[in-house]
Design an enzyme around this catalytic site. Structure first.
Site, short mmCIF file in Angstrom:
data_model
loop_
_atom_site.label_atom_id
_atom_site.label_comp_id
_atom_site.label_asym_id
_atom_site.label_seq_id
_atom_site.Cartn_x
_atom_site.Cartn_y
_atom_site.Cartn_z
N ASP B 308 0.76 -1.05 0.00
CA ASP B 308 0.01 0.05 0.08
C ASP B 308 0.82 1.16 0.01
O ASP B 308 1.93 1.21 0.63
CB ASP B 308 -0.83 -0.03 1.13
CG ASP B 308 -2.23 -0.81 0.97
OD1 ASP B 308 -2.66 -0.75 -0.05
OD2 ASP B 308 -2.53 -1.39 1.92
N ASP B 345 -5.21 26.26 10.52
CA ASP B 345 -5.35 25.12 10.09
C ASP B 345 -4.70 23.73 10.67
O ASP B 345 -3.52 23.74 10.62
CB ASP B 345 -4.97 24.96 8.37
CG ASP B 345 -5.25 23.95 7.72
OD1 ASP B 345 -6.01 23.04 8.29
OD2 ASP B 345 -5.21 23.92 6.42
N GLU B 349 -1.81 18.87 6.45
CA GLU B 349 -1.39 19.59 5.16
C GLU B 349 -1.04 20.99 5.83
O GLU B 349 0.02 21.56 5.66
CB GLU B 349 -2.32 19.67 4.33
CG GLU B 349 -2.61 18.45 3.40
CD GLU B 349 -3.55 17.58 3.99
OE1 GLU B 349 -3.86 17.72 5.21
OE2 GLU B 349 -3.88 16.52 3.41
N PHE B 376 -12.14 25.16 6.28
CA PHE B 376 -12.53 24.41 4.97
C PHE B 376 -14.02 24.17 4.97
O PHE B 376 -14.37 23.43 5.70
CB PHE B 376 -11.34 23.30 5.06
CG PHE B 376 -11.37 22.56 3.61
CD1 PHE B 376 -10.96 23.02 2.60
CD2 PHE B 376 -12.33 21.47 3.58
CE1 PHE B 376 -11.09 22.18 1.42
CE2 PHE B 376 -12.56 20.71 2.32
CZ PHE B 376 -11.78 21.26 1.03
N ALA B 377 -14.43 24.29 3.99
CA ALA B 377 -15.74 23.90 3.56
C ALA B 377 -15.85 23.03 2.03
O ALA B 377 -15.03 23.70 1.22
CB ALA B 377 -16.68 24.75 3.49
N GLU B 379 -18.08 23.09 -0.11
CA GLU B 379 -18.64 23.82 -1.02
C GLU B 379 -17.48 24.86 -1.75
O GLU B 379 -17.40 24.89 -2.83
CB GLU B 379 -19.68 24.52 -0.69
CG GLU B 379 -20.84 23.82 -0.02
CD GLU B 379 -20.53 23.58 1.52
OE1 GLU B 379 -20.80 24.51 2.13
OE2 GLU B 379 -20.28 22.49 2.03
N ARG B 381 -13.96 24.79 -0.94
CA ARG B 381 -12.84 24.09 -1.07
C ARG B 381 -11.83 25.26 -0.80
O ARG B 381 -10.55 24.89 -1.55
CB ARG B 381 -12.71 23.59 -2.57
CG ARG B 381 -13.68 22.32 -2.48
CD ARG B 381 -13.96 21.84 -4.17
NE ARG B 381 -12.83 21.45 -4.56
CZ ARG B 381 -12.54 21.32 -5.92
NH1 ARG B 381 -13.10 22.42 -6.47
NH2 ARG B 381 -11.52 20.87 -6.48
N LEU B 382 -11.96 25.86 0.10
CA LEU B 382 -10.92 27.28 0.43
C LEU B 382 -10.80 26.96 2.09
O LEU B 382 -11.91 26.74 2.59
CB LEU B 382 -11.28 28.20 -0.06
CG LEU B 382 -11.26 28.69 -1.54
CD1 LEU B 382 -11.81 29.62 -1.91
CD2 LEU B 382 -9.77 28.35 -2.05
N ASP B 517 -5.10 -4.28 5.99
CA ASP B 517 -5.66 -4.17 7.60
C ASP B 517 -7.33 -4.23 7.33
O ASP B 517 -7.82 -4.29 8.35
CB ASP B 517 -5.10 -3.07 8.27
CG ASP B 517 -5.11 -1.78 7.59
OD1 ASP B 517 -5.72 -1.92 6.37
OD2 ASP B 517 -4.37 -0.90 7.99
#
Lengths: 569, 681
Positions: B308, B345, B349, B376-377, B379, B381-382, B517
């Site tokens: 993996d 954040d 990331e 972040f949301a 809709e 994506r920011l 797993d």
């Protein structure tokens, strides 16, 4: 030893090496079912046979059906030959009016020719009618060789295929190897032999008046044709008692060469065909390299031992310059006797042009040991190839683990079943050779046949059973083997050496064919390197030969050291 | 996670050797020895020679001293072999006991019915599959099972050696618990899935203990070879009596017995089961539990490793590695904007952006509070912050452009190039905007674990292909595959594709190993030739696999393959050694047997052994002692180097083939010197 002698030996091996590839490719195409060059001639005959026998050539057999067909065919051949030999007095072409063979001799002879051994307890020209020679022996010379080739091809296909349930059709393999390989080559070689002066006639004998004015009857017959298949099929049973030492079987130095070359040609080329059919020509060459190594060393040792001569005789005033000339083909010299002896024993041919029993201790040890190694060098037609593969499986199994993988040969995993069959096969030689030899050396009626006192007598017994179980057929000389005891036991040894070996081999073919063929990676055990060739040689020596060492040390080995010590018996 | 082996017991630990000595005698029972034909034959021969010793003693024919000594050394040969097996078992059991100890005296609180809170106390060993139990903080989990209710932190260090507690909860991939581990907080309701007595640890102990131990396929094949050789040499020795009789030599049973035992492969025969047990034991020390010996062998044969991507090849989180500004914006400006936008954040990331800005770009961590945090949301994506009048946002490229009011085709050329190059190399571009001003791109990338490339190179040298499995798109997958140095990859892989891939490889004649797993890995784990489940994985995965890794370390596959190879190599090397030994023994014994009949045969006595009797005795003594000498090698295993089969063969053939040929010549000579110095014969 002379330069010329070595050059003769070298040239011989070169000629064979040159023949291997074209003949091998031809046979690979024949047994892959491709249309052969000779199809216009033999195609109708082939189809005629299938139609007459009700064989569907496209229908393949599993290993068991293949084995049963092979056994049934051999049994039928045995019964037919036995009948001919017993009843030859009532059969045609018996100009000399020879009587039928005794039951034990007929058993021995039938077993001998059906197993491709050609051990001869009889003198051909004084025992057998032309009909027995031609319809009996020569037929078996052809089909017993074809049977060997068929078994080898079944095993070859087992490696070439992946997850297969069948290994081929015995009847097709038998027919094709006879029609497309043995028969055309026999015709070629027989014509060459006839051109070299071998008699080819249905007359029984000619009378000659010697210089002294005496009348002499000289046996002749269809010698050239039998000689051709005798060598091509690694049969070795001569028309005449003296075998290839007789000028009618082997008149010139050139015919001697042709003798040895035709002995080696098919067996060696089959190994190449194996490589071709499994898609790895290097594998074929690796096996051939091992063969060449043993034959060259064997030839060298005999040549050296015979040239060195016998110090006991030298001390008596015999000129040592010529070495030991006893038992040599005096016309062609020691080099060609040495090569002939090594090839005929490495090969399971068994024709001789010298008397192995008259060689020095060491010179006599080599032919015997070469047979005991399992007749894989390159062995009888077909039988040599499958014998070599059995050893390769053992080598791969013993050493393959050392690279950290479960062993595999040509992508086929070698597991419990293969090991079981391989061990069953290699058990046969020691069982038949040492078992019968030990009983014979204790049994007064058996010991009575021995021709020489001292350890050489044991060598004679040991050689006889070695030759029989190895399906070689060459004789050491000295032993009067035409007795009920030897005829019977040697016959059994021959049958064991052939069929008790071939059945496990075919079972192994079935098991190997059914396995998937694994892809090769850098982690795969390499089986085409010089290192593997060395390893395989070691395994053949240790697992094929070591168990005979105690017995040999009581025969030829002690003879050798006793000779050096000046001791006679 | 640690993959170093747990401390091995010393080879000379008296706690193991003393019971092993006792076991060695117990194992002399012929009914047990039958399983090992070579040693069984040796025992029968030893008993036979003992009888002849008694006869010699009674008849006082002067042979008793010699036959007595031969008998003693033949018995030693058998004892050394049983001792080797006993030591291997002892070490394996000691290792397994430490796992089991924690599990022995547990009681369980069993729920009388699923929705009842009434509980009864039962011994852990009485639990049955399907029983529901409750375990609270501070208690040990009494058996393997699956969490049906509750969330708790569990200390699994008793099994994994890893001290950090792990979370176990109902449902999903973290629901499996192992007996003997401790609940640290909260409580769990657990359904027992494995009856005590057949759980992994018990199964493995059974694999090590003699009674239960099944021979593996390769062991069976090797046993057949060894039995066949024994039979061949039996024929050679028995017939020798008759052949010798031809020249009037009478061979005694004692010398024939000596010849037989020295020729049959006692060395590998005596050590074979010890090698197998030691292989299992090595796995345990790497915290891997195998459920069959067959799987360990198959591990050595593996051609393809299915790994993996996430967690094995990469760290699993995308990390910021570069700031790529547009014209007119400096890297520092972009870094600062990215830093501020990521202050709130808490995703991996986001934290990696902060780490990159404050680390490589040397910006000071700011302590200022943002005026507003925009999380972040899905809709938009920011995400980002409003701060000092700036509206700093970072996020998906198209969303950021839309926010800034820039048509994608009007974006600056260097911006478009940066986005392209990031995407092409398998990374994720994040655009950073300050209000309507486009600042640049953050390069987020899956970071390949250090050192993994070298491991794959080593695997390639072994002839093993590595295939990376990932849910990523093919572009991303290809970029990571080339960076990590894997041979192939399977992108956008679903469990079905994984299974299909394994089947396809197997049809091509390859053996596959994989680890997994999740429950959806179970079919692929079962299909693979070697399936390694993570201890942290689901019960379904662990049942489908044939090995369980207690450390849950996906790179463990590589060690497992090495252990499998080492096991096979040790067997092969000692087999080769054992067979090669025979040559010297012939040269010792054959001249000794026949030199009275044929004095010329003394030429074969190339070792110059003192007398026929001392030659035979020396060969027998050497043959017995070599087993003891090789016990440490059998237990530790032949060293494996990832150098490819050809090089390995060359090396091992030199050491064990040639060594096996030469060593006994020296060894027998030395024993002979000692035997004659001590006047033993």
């Amino acid at each position: 030893m002379t330069i010329t002698g070595w050059l003769q030996i070298g040239l011989l091996f070169l000629i064979v090496a040159a023949l291997v590839k074209p003949l091998g490719l031809y046979m690979a195409s024949v047994f892959s079912g491709e249309r052969s060059l000779l199809a216009p001639v033999f195609g109708p005959v082939e189809r005629g046979f299938y139609a007459a026998a009700g064989i569907r050539p496209d229908e393949e057999q599993g290993w068991l059906a293949y084995t049963l067909s092979m056994l049934a065919f051999s049994m039928a051949g045995f019964a037919a030959l036995y009948t001919i030999l017993r009843l030859q007095f009532y059969l045609p072409l018996n100009a000399q009016g020879f009587a039928g063979m005794s039951p034990d001799l007929a058993f021995n002879t039938a077993a001998s020719f059906v197993t491709n051994t050609n051990w001869q307890s009889y003198g051909g020209e004084t025992t057998l009618s032309n009909f027995s020679q031609m319809a009996g022996l020569t037929v078996q010379n052809l089909v017993s060789a074809a049977t060997g080739i068929a078994i080898a091809m079944a095993l070859t296909r087992a490696f070439a295929r992946s997850s297969a349930r069948t290994v081929g059709n015995f009847w097709v393999d038998l027919t094709r190897s006879t029609l497309y390989v043995l028969l055309p080559l026999s015709i070629l070689v027989a014509l060459a032999f006839a051109a070299m002066g071998l008699p080819q006639t249905l007359d029984a004998s000619v009378s000659a008046t010697t210089l002294d004015g005496a009348q002499q009857t000289i046996a002749i017959g269809p010698i050239a044709s039998q000689e051709a298949i005798k060598q091509l099929g690694t049969n070795g049973g001569g028309f005449l008692n003296a075998n290839a030492a007789h000028p009618f079987e082997n008149p010139t130095a050139l015919s001697n060469y042709l003798n040895i070359v035709s002995m080696l040609a098919i067996s060696a080329a089959l190994v190449y065909a194996f490589g071709q059919m499994v898609g790895d020509r290097r594998q074929g060459w690796t096996f051939l390299a091992v063969t060449a190594l043993f034959l060259l060393v064997g030839t060298g040792v005999i040549y050296w031992a015979e040239s060195a001569g016998n110090p006991i005789l030298s001390a008596l005033g015999v000129d040592p310059a010529l070495g030991n000339m006893e038992g040599k083909e005096v016309r062609f010299g020691q080099a060609m006797s040495a090569a002939y002896a090594a090839v005929t024993t490495g090969l399971s041919d068994g024709g001789v042009n010298g008397m192995h029993g008259s060689f020095t201790g060491l010179g006599g040890l080599v032919p015997m040991f070469l047979i005991q190694l399992g007749e894989v060098l390159p062995g009888g037609v077909g039988s040599g190839l499958y014998g070599m593969i059995v050893f390769a499986i053992l080598a791969v199994f013993v050493a393959g683990l050392m690279v950290g993988r479960t062993p595999e040969l040509l992508g086929k995993k070698i597991e419990g079943r293969e090991m079981k069959y391989a061990m069953l096969a290699v058990l046969i030689l020691p069982l038949a050779i040492l078992g019968f030899a030990a009983i014979s050396s204790m049994l007064p009626i058996a010991v009575a046949s021995v021709g020489t006192s001292g350890p050489h007598g044991l060598s004679e017994i040991l050689y006889a059973f070695t030759s029989a179980a190895g399906n070689n057929g060459s004789a050491f000389g000295g032993l009067s083997a035409n007795t009920p005891w030897y005829n019977t036991t040697l016959g059994i040894a021959m049958l064991l050496g052939r069929f008790a070996y071939a059945v496990p081999v075919l079972a192994m073919a079935g098991s190997i064919a059914a396995k998937p063929r694994a892809a090769a990676t850098a982690g795969t055990f390499p089986t085409t390197t010089p290192l593997f060739a060395g390893l395989l040689s070691g395994i053949i020596l240790i697992m094929g030969g070591l168990q005979f060492f105690p017995a040999l040390s009581l025969g030829p080995i002690v003879e050798h050291f006793a000779m050096l010590a000046g001791q006679t018996f | 996670m640690s993959s170093t082996p747990a401390l091995a017991h010393s080879l000379f630990d008296p706690a193991i050797l003393v019971p092993a000595l006792r076991d060695a005698f117990v194992k002399l029972d012929p009914r047990k020895l039958m399983r090992n034909p070579v040693i069984f034959v040796t025992e029968v021969v030893a008993a036979l020679v003992t009888l002849f010793f008694v006869r010699d003693l009674v008849t006082a024919d002067g042979q008793a001293g010699f036959s007595g000594q031969i008998a003693v050394w033949l018995w030693f040969t058998v004892l050394f072999a049983t001792f080797a097996e006993a030591v291997a078992e002892g070490r394996g059991k000691a290792q397994a006991e430490t796992l089991r100890r924690t599990r022995s005296q547990l009681t369980a609180r069993k729920l009388v019915s699923a929705d009842d809170i009434e509980v009864t106390e039962v011994p852990a060993s009485d639990l049955k599959i399907g029983d529901l139990i409750i375990v609270e903080a501070g208690e040990l989990i009494p058996g393997d099972g699956e969490v049906t209710e509750g969330v708790a932190s569990v200390n699994e260090s008793a099994i994994t050696g890893e001290s950090a507690p792990v979370i176990r909860e109902a449902g999903g991939d973290r629901s499996a618990v192992t007996g003997g581990t401790e609940v640290l907080s909260d409580w769990l309701k657990i359904r027992i899935t494995v009856a005590p007595g057949s759980s992994f640890v018990d199964r493995m102990i059974a694999l090590i203990e003699g009674a239960e131990r099944q021979k593996t396929p390769n062991e069976i094949a090797l046993s057949i070879l060894l039995s066949g050789l024994t039979l061949i040499f039996l024929i050679a020795v028995v017939t020798l009596w008759g052949l010798a009789g031809y020249s009037g030599t009478v061979l005694t049973v004692t010398v024939l017995a000596a010849l037989l035992v020295t020729l049959i492969p006692t060395t590998i025969g005596g050590l074979l089961s010890a090698i197998g047990i030691a292989g299992m034991d090595r796995l345990v020390r790497f915290n891997v539990i195998a459920t069959s010996g067959r799987a360990v062998e198959a591990a050595g044969d593996v051609d393809t490793l299915l790994l993996d991507k996430t967690g094995t090849i990469t760290f699993g989180n995308r990390m910021a590695t570069d700031f790529l500004p547009v014209a007119g914006v400096s890297e520092e400006m972009l870094a600062e904007a990215a830093l501020l936008a990521s202050l709130a954040d808490e995703t991996p990331e986001g934290r990696s952006i902060v780490a990159l800005a404050t680390g490589d770009y040397g910006l000071a961590p700011t302590t200022k509070k943002p005026d507003a945090v925009i999380p972040f949301a899905a809709e938009t994506r920011l995400s980002g912050v409003d701060m000092d009048g700036r509206a700093l946002r970072k996020g998906a490229v198209d969303s950021a452009l839309k926010l800034a009011g820039i048509e994608p085709k009007d974006a600056p050329i260097e911006f478009r190039q940066a986005v392209d190059s990031v995407a092409r190399t398998g990374g994720t571009p994040l655009a950073v905007v300050d209000g309507s001003r486009l600042l640049g791109v953050i390069h987020l990338k899956d970071v390949v674990k250090p050192g993994i490339k070298e491991r794959f190179a080593a695997l390639r040298a072994m002839g093993i292909r590595t295939v990376m499995v990932t849910g990523d798109n093919p572009v991303t997958a290809a970029a990571i595959a080339s960076e990590a140095g894997v041979d192939d990859f399977l992108a956008e892989a679903t469990p079905e594709q994984k299974l299909a891939f394994i089947r396809k490889e197997q049809e091509g004649g390859r053996l596959i190993a994989m680890c997994g797993d999740g429950t959806n890995d179970a079919p692929a784990l079962a299909q693979a030739d070697v399936g390694v489940a993570m201890q942290t994985g689901t019960q379904a995965a662990r049942e489908a696999a044939n090995m369980v890794d207690l450390d849950s370390s996906p790179t463990k596959l590589i060690e497992i393959v090495e252990i499998g190879k080492q096991l096979l190599m040790t067997r092969g090397s000692l087999t080769t050694f054992s067979i090669a030994n025979d040559v010297a023994k012939y040269f010792a014994i054959i001249p000794a047997l026949f030199v009275t009949t044929y004095p010329a045969l003394s030429a074969l006595n190339i070792m110059g052994l003192k007398s026929p009797q001392s030659a035979i005795l020396s060969a027998v003594i050497f043959n017995a002692l070599i087993i003891v000498v090789l016990i440490p090698l059998a237990l530790k295993g032949v060293t494996y180097r990832p150098v490819g089969a050809a090089a390995l063969l060359r090396r091992n053939l030199l050491v064990y083939g040639l060594g096996g040929l030469v060593l006994p010549f020296i060894g027998i000579k030395l024993v002979d010197i000692a035997v004659s110095a001590l006047h033993l014969v």
